[in-house]
Scaffold this motif. Sequence first.
Motif, PDB file in Angstrom:
ATOM      1  N   ALA A   5      -8.145  -8.582  -7.062  1.00  0.00           N
ATOM      2  CA  ALA A   5      -8.246  -7.197  -7.503  1.00  0.00           C
ATOM      3  C   ALA A   5      -9.093  -7.100  -8.771  1.00  0.00           C
ATOM      4  CB  ALA A   5      -6.851  -6.638  -7.761  1.00  0.00           C
ATOM      5  N   GLN A   9      -4.293  -6.253 -11.444  1.00  0.00           N
ATOM      6  CA  GLN A   9      -2.913  -5.981 -11.048  1.00  0.00           C
ATOM      7  C   GLN A   9      -2.501  -6.838  -9.850  1.00  0.00           C
ATOM      8  OE1 GLN A   9      -0.791  -3.850 -12.836  1.00  0.00           O
ATOM      9  NE2 GLN A   9      -2.524  -4.235 -14.180  1.00  0.00           N
ATOM     10  N   GLN A  10      -3.412  -7.000  -8.914  1.00  0.00           N
ATOM     11  CA  GLN A  10      -3.140  -7.834  -7.748  1.00  0.00           C
ATOM     12  C   GLN A  10      -3.879  -9.154  -7.948  1.00  0.00           C
ATOM     13  OE1 GLN A  10      -2.367  -6.036  -3.882  1.00  0.00           O
ATOM     14  NE2 GLN A  10      -4.209  -7.056  -3.176  1.00  0.00           N
ATOM     15  N   THR A  13      -4.072 -12.168  -2.613  1.00  0.00           N
ATOM     16  CA  THR A  13      -3.393 -11.938  -1.345  1.00  0.00           C
ATOM     17  C   THR A  13      -3.814 -13.009  -0.361  1.00  0.00           C
ATOM     18  OG1 THR A  13      -5.075 -10.484  -0.369  1.00  0.00           O
ATOM     19  CG2 THR A  13      -3.357  -9.435  -1.721  1.00  0.00           C
ATOM     20  N   ALA A  22       1.171 -10.687  -1.008  1.00  0.00           N
ATOM     21  CA  ALA A  22       0.499 -10.173  -2.195  1.00  0.00           C
ATOM     22  C   ALA A  22       1.227 -10.626  -3.448  1.00  0.00           C
ATOM     23  CB  ALA A  22       0.451  -8.647  -2.152  1.00  0.00           C
ATOM     24  N   ARG A  24       1.449  -9.856  -7.328  1.00  0.00           N
ATOM     25  CA  ARG A  24       1.105  -8.715  -8.163  1.00  0.00           C
ATOM     26  C   ARG A  24       1.537  -8.939  -9.601  1.00  0.00           C
ATOM     27  NH1 ARG A  24       3.771  -3.768  -7.122  1.00  0.00           N
ATOM     28  NH2 ARG A  24       1.997  -2.832  -8.176  1.00  0.00           N
ATOM     29  N   GLN A  41      -1.744  -0.912  -0.466  1.00  0.00           N
ATOM     30  CA  GLN A  41      -1.302  -1.288  -1.793  1.00  0.00           C
ATOM     31  C   GLN A  41       0.213  -1.468  -1.791  1.00  0.00           C
ATOM     32  OE1 GLN A  41      -3.105  -1.985  -4.623  1.00  0.00           O
ATOM     33  NE2 GLN A  41      -4.826  -1.915  -3.172  1.00  0.00           N
ATOM     34  N   PRO A  42       0.700  -2.504  -2.447  1.00  0.00           N
ATOM     35  CA  PRO A  42       2.153  -2.675  -2.510  1.00  0.00           C
ATOM     36  C   PRO A  42       2.810  -1.511  -3.228  1.00  0.00           C
ATOM     37  CG  PRO A  42       0.991  -4.660  -3.239  1.00  0.00           C
ATOM     38  CD  PRO A  42      -0.020  -3.568  -3.151  1.00  0.00           C
TER      39      PRO A  42
END
Length: 704
Positions: A5, A9-10, A13, A22, A24, A41-42
Amino acid sequence: MPDRADEGQQLMTWGDGALRLAVRRPQDGPVAVSLVPAGAQPGPAVQPLVEVLAVGYGHRSANLRNTATEIGARLRYVGHEVAGEPGWERLEVVQRDDASGLEVRSVLRARVAGSSVQSWTTVRNTGPATVQLQAVSSLMLADPCGPDALDDVQSIEGDSEWLGEWRWSSRPVRGQTGLPALGLTSHQRQDSRGARAVVSHGTWSSGEHPAAGVLTTAGASLAWQVEHPGPWRTELGVRLAADDREVLVLGLLGPTDADHAWLRSLEPGEEFTSVPVSVAWADGDWQAAVGELTRHRRADRRPARAAGAVVFNDYMNTLMGDPTTDKLLPLIAAAGEAGADYFCVDAGWYDDGGDWWDSVGEWQPSHVRFPDGGLDRVLDAIRAAGMVPGLWLEPEVIGVRSPLAAQLPEDAFLQRNGTRIVEHGRYLLDLRDEQARKHLDDVVDRLIDEHGVGYFKLDYNVTPGPGTDRDADSVGDGLLRHTRAYLTWLDGVLARHPGLVVENCASGAMRADNGLLSRLELQSTTDQQEPLRYPPVAAGALMAVLPEQAGNWAYPQPSMSDAEIVFTMVTGLSGRLYLSGKLDGMTARQRALVAEGVRASRAWDDAARDAVPVWPLGLPDWESPWVAVGRSTPTETVLAVWWRGGHEREISVPVPPGTVEAVYPADGPASGLEVDTEDGHLRLRAASGEPGARVLKIRHQDAR
């Protein structure tokens, strides 16, 4: 390749299908892991990647699980690194809790071009005070079957017992006997406090439950395993997300204080690393997840040293621990003629007195059993018959009547409060001790260097209970250090002897975890001596053991009918053929059936073809009259089928469309089963009242 990401934030994955794992980093919270739909998105982070339970810190929210720990909730991201190795990608995430001074490094090792991850946690004390660890998770995973799946998840769990290993059953995670819907939002939005846990104790890591399982729904499934030869815990619980969604959480841990009397005093500057665990996930049913975990196991294991080789062992339903020169020589000749590659002389080869159980430990060949030319005459005969000689060892024990019991120092043995632990007439060596390890190294090196042994069957028939408190912070701490020392000892043996082949055994499959199986060649799947009781064991073993490692015994006898010989040979062929039986007393016709089975075992190479296990009739019950298990590739499925008797003499087995041919036996009537094909099904019928079995190959219709 993993996605990264832009905003940090991520972190990563992984996954090839509709679900991706994922990792995070929330804005103000600990790093979290969950399974999410690809491209989505989670949701709000619910469960920290790491939980640490410690004296003086405890839980932030009271529960009987290992979640919502104070330290786990306070961890904050420090940094992460990504590194590659052949076939794998590795993510290391560092977090810190300033209050306790603990720095936590999580390692997630993902298979490239797959959907599986291996994980473990290292905790380092950077503070000024000792921290008393009570539990450290190896992986905490939210939404293991994807979001909004909680109400539909089934848990496939196993039970094990000597002679009755690998008994699997499926039960709903929700409901009366699982995790009930409690109306958590009406109770100050607290998490539930209970857990659905599977716990194994002592050093029989699969003696109560296989160290593996599956969570499954109609559309997604996740398989898990614990990878060390000691105690472990897996737990399921429900946590409440910020958006009021109830989230299923899977926790995988090694020993804990509550379950295993494990407590580790982590002094300033010291580190502790949890046991490794793995998960694999798939878009489909539970069999798809097991297939993905099978590929993961295959990618993670040490290269095979005897791929496809057939081992003959003289124990099961044959000499039963009573080998002599006179009994062995004709058996060796018959095993060589049948096509075996290794011949293992099992228990008793060191016994002069006839009561060896509580006197073992020196591992010197008997002169009473082998009077003329000694054991070397037998081992030379094995080589002359074209096979590699092997011996049975139970290296971790010293019989209470053995001279070594007095010669080795007290620190060489597992103890409680200064007293040696005794189980079934044996002391148990503490592999942390240098002299204990030296004794075992001297034994192994002597048998290889002086007698030319190329194969060891390592057995383990007793277990010490919770552990040892000698030079340990707790009995569980002493046990974990010992089991890790055992793995280090094994690694040293394999490094010194690159041609040596080692089998894993512990009263059958009482210690069949992937920590050992990633190192060793094959696993004895049971001590079950009754042929009709073996098929559910053989079929169930492939849930946790690679097909090419699952040493399923075939023990044909001169007293058996052709159908009975075929039945037990099919059991061996359903995994990796592990041959025994009084072949030297058989007729030419009987020997031909055995030799045909040995040839059939060489007709496929599961590892090279990336075969995965399949159960077209589902996992068998212990009393199932029909049992079926196979290994499948995109082009073909090799299927073993047994009928164990009873009123249900006909069955339809769903299989991929294609052509069907007999693998074993070529003579259909000898199997006792008649086979027809019908609309993508095999129709099998018992030809008589006698149980029957066959191995069939389906060449898939759409294979190119």
